[in-house]
Design a protein around this motif. Structure first.
Motif, PDB file in Angstrom:
ATOM      1  N   SER A 112      37.435  39.096  43.261  1.00 39.23           N
ATOM      2  CA  SER A 112      36.449  39.239  42.181  1.00 39.23           C
ATOM      3  C   SER A 112      36.174  40.702  41.833  1.00 39.23           C
ATOM      4  N   HIS A 116      37.058  42.700  34.586  1.00 37.37           N
ATOM      5  CA  HIS A 116      37.406  41.902  33.403  1.00 37.37           C
ATOM      6  C   HIS A 116      36.772  42.568  32.180  1.00 37.37           C
ATOM      7  N   TYR A 273      44.552  41.319  39.329  1.00 44.55           N
ATOM      8  CA  TYR A 273      44.269  40.037  39.968  1.00 44.55           C
ATOM      9  C   TYR A 273      45.510  39.484  40.661  1.00 44.55           C
ATOM     10  N   ARG A 347      40.945  34.507  35.346  1.00 38.65           N
ATOM     11  CA  ARG A 347      40.118  34.157  34.185  1.00 38.65           C
ATOM     12  C   ARG A 347      40.886  34.400  32.887  1.00 38.65           C
ATOM     13  N   SER A 348      40.626  33.576  31.884  1.00 39.70           N
ATOM     14  CA  SER A 348      41.223  33.820  30.568  1.00 39.70           C
ATOM     15  C   SER A 348      40.666  35.128  30.016  1.00 39.70           C
ATOM     16  N   CYS A 349      41.438  35.777  29.192  1.00 38.96           N
ATOM     17  CA  CYS A 349      41.060  37.124  28.759  1.00 38.96           C
ATOM     18  C   CYS A 349      41.437  37.342  27.297  1.00 38.96           C
TER      19      CYS A 349
END
Length: 427
Positions: A112, A116, A273, A347-349
């Protein structure tokens, strides 16, 4: 006693190498796999030592059963082995378990830590700076509208009126054709000829007066300066000052936007990531292997302790106690690890920080600006090699100096508009 010495030397070597590794200063995430592999290699001497201790204890049990108790010497030696197991072996196994758990938790927590783009506060900062820039461009647009009506449009009207007066004079300078103006009808009586000459004199005298009046009007118009010349000189310089101010606000907005584009991209997040996930997956695999080894050693320690306690029993109960130790299932709960499961998907970005100077950036941030006062094409290092340095246009009389030639940014447009209007008027 020789057995105790061997065990202690092996443990000291392990502790020294582990301490050296911790002092190396290398990144835990980068070299975690190497560290854990070294730790697992360093376990092998302990496992071998435990096997030797267990074999020795069982030999003591057989000797006691065959020859009887050796008294206080056996008890003292068992006490030493018991203390070694309790104070050193168990402690080291638990330390390795805790270190493995720490590595496991740390590698999971690091999943984490990749930044992002949507989680950065920079997006709020550049939004506030953009608001200041847009506000400035709005004020610049108001100043341009005022300058346009007061100077450009008013100058066009002034030039059109002046050109209309001079065009009227030029048209009046055309001498009337004698064939139509000066012809006397055939058969006109003689007395009438005198009247004809008088009429011609009056006609040309009036025409001259009218022509002279038009010439005077043209001359006066050409000699009269544009009444807003001084005012417009100050207005255009004030406008340029505002434009420079807005360019600097644009620069203040684009600089952090450029910084965000370089640092906080979906590509950077995805790469970060993927790297941390690879580390976590490797740590989980090694932790599982380490846990198996720790459990085996833990069971070995507990079984040896059980054998030691059996040796303290009377000779007639010794064999049953030994068999009970062999049959017993020892709990490994103290060295069991807590796992976090598989790493979650990235995560989508969506890109937040676009590149200043690009069409998509301008479309996203500058589309709402007036076409009369657009943003500069580029105001940051993301789209230009040299330093951004806004200033007055070349040839501008700014700061305004009275009487100096004023070169307006719209001079060509004004001239073209004036010429077109004049041609329409004279046609």
């Amino acid at each position: 006693m020789k057995l105790v010495l061997v065990v202690c030397l092996a443990l000291n070597a392990f502790q020294s190498d582990a301490a050296s590794l911790r002092r190396s200063g290398r990144s835990k995430l980068t070299f975690i796999e190497e560290q854990m592999t070294m730790q697992m290699k360093l376990m092998m001497p302990e496992k071998a030592t435990l096997n030797n201790i267990e074999a020795s204890v069982l030999n003591m049990a057989r000797a006691k059963k065959k020859h009887g108790s050796s008294g206080s010497n056996l008890t003292a030696f068992l006490d030493q082995i018991q203390a070694l197991l309790e104070d050193t072996m168990k402690k080291n196994i638990l330390q390795r378990k805790e270190q493995t758990q720490y590595d496991l938790d740390g590698s999971y927590g690091n999943l984490s830590t990749c930044t992002h783009p949507n989680d950065t506060t920079l997006v709020n900062t550049i939004a506030e700076l953009d608001e200041e820039h847009v506000k400035c461009r709005g004020e610049q647009d108001v100043m341009w509208s005022d300058y346009d009506s007061t100077c450009i449009v008013a100058r066009q009207i002034f030039e059109n009126e002046r050109n209309a007066l001079c065009d009227a004079y030029e048209q009046a300078r055309v001498f009337p054709a004698p064939a139509t103006t000066c012809v006397m009808n055939e058969g006109t009586p003689v007395p009438t000829i005198g009247h004809y000459l008088i009429d011609m004199e009056k006609y040309f005298s009036d025409a001259y007066d009218a022509l002279y009046l038009k010439k005077q009007r043209c001359d006066i118009a050409m000699a009269t300066p544009f009444p807003n010349e001084e005012l417009c000189g100050h207005k255009i310089c004030s406008y340029y000052d505002k434009e420079i101010e807005c360019d600097k606000k644009q620069e203040a907005f684009e600089l952090p936007a450029c910084d965000g584009h370089k640092k906080y991209t979906c590509g950077h997040y995805t790469d970060c990531y993927a790297e941390k996930k690879d580390v976590y997956d490797s740590v989980v695999t090694l932790a599982q292997e380490n846990e198996v080894a720790n459990k085996a050693e833990w069971r070995a320690v507990l079984r040896i302790e059980c054998f030691i306690n059996a040796l303290r029993e009377p000779e007639d109960e010794l064999e049953a106690a030994i068999d009970a130790c062999r049959a017993k299932t020892f709990s490994t709960a103290p060295v069991e690890l807590k796992y976090h499961g598989s790493a979650p998907a990235a995560r989508s970005c969506t890109e937040v920080y676009l590149q200043p100077g690009s069409a998509v950036f301008s479309s996203a941030w500058y589309a709402g600006l007036s076409t009369a006062t657009p943003a500069a094409s580029c105001a940051s290092a993301c789209c230009m090699a040299e330093e951004f340095n806004p200033g007055y246009p070349a040839g501008a009389n700014c700061p305004y100096v009275h009487g100096a030639a004023l070169k307006l940014a719209d001079a060509a447009t004004t001239t073209e508009a004036t010429t077109t209007t004049t041609e329409s008027t004279t046609t």
